[in-house]
Write an enzyme that holds these catalytic residues in place. Structure first.
Site, mmCIF file in Angstrom:
data_model
loop_
_atom_site.group_PDB
_atom_site.id
_atom_site.type_symbol
_atom_site.label_atom_id
_atom_site.label_comp_id
_atom_site.label_asym_id
_atom_site.label_seq_id
_atom_site.Cartn_x
_atom_site.Cartn_y
_atom_site.Cartn_z
ATOM 1 C CE LYS A 32 -32.501 11.708 -18.512
ATOM 2 N NZ LYS A 32 -32.377 12.890 -19.387
ATOM 3 C CG ASP A 59 -29.112 14.487 -18.697
ATOM 4 O OD1 ASP A 59 -27.903 14.613 -18.933
ATOM 5 O OD2 ASP A 59 -29.905 13.941 -19.501
ATOM 6 C CE LYS A 61 -26.638 14.245 -22.309
ATOM 7 N NZ LYS A 61 -28.038 14.477 -21.927
ATOM 8 C CG ASP A 64 -17.856 26.774 -21.086
ATOM 9 O OD1 ASP A 64 -16.773 27.283 -21.443
ATOM 10 O OD2 ASP A 64 -18.944 27.344 -21.239
ATOM 11 C CB THR A 119 -26.719 6.459 -27.687
ATOM 12 O OG1 THR A 119 -27.684 7.350 -27.146
ATOM 13 C CG2 THR A 119 -26.120 5.629 -26.585
ATOM 14 N NE ARG A 211 -39.236 8.258 -25.843
ATOM 15 C CZ ARG A 211 -38.510 8.270 -26.948
ATOM 16 N NH1 ARG A 211 -39.063 8.625 -28.093
ATOM 17 N NH2 ARG A 211 -37.237 7.927 -26.907
HETATM 18 O O1 C5P Z 1 -37.949 7.903 -23.487
HETATM 19 P P1 C5P Z 1 -36.629 7.226 -23.323
HETATM 20 O O2 C5P Z 1 -36.660 6.037 -22.358
HETATM 21 O O3 C5P Z 1 -35.978 6.880 -24.643
HETATM 22 O O4 C5P Z 1 -35.716 8.345 -22.601
HETATM 23 C C1 C5P Z 1 -34.359 8.147 -22.350
HETATM 24 C C2 C5P Z 1 -33.783 9.354 -21.700
HETATM 25 O O5 C5P Z 1 -32.373 9.198 -21.620
HETATM 26 C C3 C5P Z 1 -34.016 10.658 -22.452
HETATM 27 O O6 C5P Z 1 -34.089 11.699 -21.464
HETATM 28 C C4 C5P Z 1 -32.770 10.796 -23.295
HETATM 29 O O7 C5P Z 1 -32.468 12.145 -23.589
HETATM 30 C C5 C5P Z 1 -31.715 10.226 -22.358
HETATM 31 N N1 C5P Z 1 -30.499 9.748 -22.991
HETATM 32 C C6 C5P Z 1 -30.496 8.762 -23.968
HETATM 33 N N2 C5P Z 1 -29.315 8.356 -24.521
HETATM 34 C C7 C5P Z 1 -28.164 8.903 -24.106
HETATM 35 C C8 C5P Z 1 -28.148 9.890 -23.121
HETATM 36 C C9 C5P Z 1 -29.356 10.294 -22.584
HETATM 37 O O8 C5P Z 1 -31.545 8.246 -24.322
HETATM 38 N N3 C5P Z 1 -27.035 8.462 -24.611
#
Ligand code: C5P
Length: 233
Positions: A32, A59, A61, A64, A119, A211
């Protein structure tokens, strides 16, 4: 239906991202690319990662007016990404325009999914800041059904919302779910989290993992653990 693990490459430079992907040698994970990397490294980073053989979820998003989204999606489609997204809050008309823009002359197009409510948005914030009075699960289910009506392939949501979305939109409507943590790991700043194995049980089609893989001492081993747990391999 193809289920897969998508690694969120939340790096701020092309160099860092490519160094990270080099760790995987002959494995080619689905990755992503978000706003941070796209705005810093430009479309070239998408072309470079694609040329290395990875699938890409871009990603960005989009949200517009329909005409702008249609034209922007046509540009993204020519980058040959595999999945991209819009905000469902842009309305059914905007989402239909996104599908039109994304569709190539041969009728093919990348998968298109919609963000329902981020979220990071709580029910209280939604009520206070956005003046949306309905319960948040009702808003998520409604936005998901708008996305289905517009012809999109699925939504980005919490894994805990997958069953709600599938009940409303059908089992083939995709759920792409971040908020994934190993059972023995820290949750970082994520709140509504679950494990790869549980995400599979409750209906995620794609899990987005950042992460737990990117910051792991051995990212390749962490990615392989995700695959094993999520795909039951
Ligand atoms: O590091 P981590 O596993 O928390 O990363 C989750 C990824 O998913 C990040 O790129 C975050 O921006 C994205 N994301 C999220 N919750 C959402 C939409 C996207 O954590 N509702």
């Amino acid at each position: 239906m193809a289920k897969d693990v998508i690694i969120a490459c939340d790096f701020s430079s092309a160099e860092e991202t490519l160094d990270f992907l080099d760790l995987f040698e002959d494995r080619k994970p689905f990755v992503k690319i978000g706003m941070e990397l796209f705005y810093s490294a430009g479309p070239e980073i998408v072309e470079e990662i694609k040329a290395r053989g990875h699938k890409i979820f871009l990603d960005l998003k989009l949200h517009d007016i329909p005409n702008t989204v249609r034209k922007s999606m046509a540009v993204l489609s020519s980058l040959d990404v595999d999945m991209t997204n819009v905000h469902a809050a842009g309305t059914i008309e905007m989402m239909k325009a996104a599908v039109e823009g994304l569709t190539r002359v041969d009728g093919s197009r990348p998968l298109l999914v919609a963000v329902t409510q981020l979220t990071s948005t709580s029910e209280e914030r939604m009520r206070r800041d956005l003046l949306i009075d309905a319960p948040i699960n009702e808003v998520i289910a409604h936005y998901a059904s708008n996305a289905a009506e517009a012809g999109l392939d699925g939504v980005v949501c919490s894994p805990l919302e997958s069953s709600l979305v599938k009940e409303r939109c059908g089992s083939s409507f995709l759920t792409v779910t971040p908020g994934i943590r190993f059972a023995d790991a820290a949750s970082d700043d994520q709140v509504r989290i679950t494990t790869p194995a549980r995400a599979r049980e409750i209906g995620s089609d794609y899990i987005v993992v950042g992460r737990p893989v990117t910051a792991a001492p051995d990212p390749v081993a962490a990615y392989e653990r995700c695959l094993r747990e999520f795909l039951g391999e």
